[in-house]
Scaffold this active site. Sequence first.
Site, PDB file in Angstrom:
ATOM      1  N   CYS A 173       2.602  -1.087  -0.897  1.00  0.00           N
ATOM      2  CA  CYS A 173       3.201  -0.147   0.008  1.00  0.00           C
ATOM      3  C   CYS A 173       4.330  -1.148   0.680  1.00  0.00           C
ATOM      4  CB  CYS A 173       2.151   0.009   1.186  1.00  0.00           C
ATOM      5  SG  CYS A 173       2.736   1.592   2.399  1.00  0.00           S
ATOM      6  N   ILE A 174       4.401  -1.385   1.950  1.00  0.00           N
ATOM      7  CA  ILE A 174       5.358  -2.114   2.725  1.00  0.00           C
ATOM      8  C   ILE A 174       5.319  -3.477   2.631  1.00  0.00           C
ATOM      9  CG2 ILE A 174       4.297  -1.967   4.998  1.00  0.00           C
ATOM     10  CD1 ILE A 174       8.219  -1.359   4.288  1.00  0.00           C
TER      11      ILE A 174
END
Length: 224
Positions: A136-137
């Site tokens: 994800c991030i």
Amino acid sequence: MAKKVALVLAGCGVYDGSEVHESSAVFVHLSRAGAQVVFFAPNIDQMHVVDHVKGQPTEEKRNVLTESARIARGNIKDLKDLEISEYDALIIPGGFGVAKNLSTWAVKGKDCTVLQAMEVTIRGFHAAKKPIGLCCISPVLAAKILPGCELTVGCDTECEKWPHAGTADAIKQLGCKHVNKQVSEVHVDAKNKLVTTSAFMCNSPIHEIYDGIGEMVKDVLKLA
């Protein structure tokens, strides 16, 4: 012998902590592979607390370690006590807590700073040539700390499926290589022993995100 993996959390909840489904998926895939998992989180205040029904910040104060313990079922340690020599690999799930509590990416983007204990941990695993899994991030942490590394946060062209594609451009601006991958795929930077996958950066069904995280875990353990 079973691989021992440090799993670092950033709170509990997508908007102000670790993404719960990503964290759980990492834990389940590691368990299925026979790995020993130890949870860690920094003992600090959250940047803020978000009402997950309204999607708005509140005046409430919460602690990252205390909130992360919800996901870890209470079995968690302070990040500053992580001894790199005791672990074979490091994995950091996503969620906005990565960008708010483990770094200042949420407000400063590529000009952010990374929480000192998190930076020390990532640099330590990298120096020891031990694999790091990011989804994800969370790949932005490596982009900030390890210039020149190769990462994926999915796609670099924004659309309905990829609403956060601008993150790829920021990664490139930090001097790193972004590699476009589908949600079920990973990118392996063999030189830096980094394994990344997009997870909820992609607007996909949760089972596809779960499967992509499984590929990340599998490749991290291969490198360990």
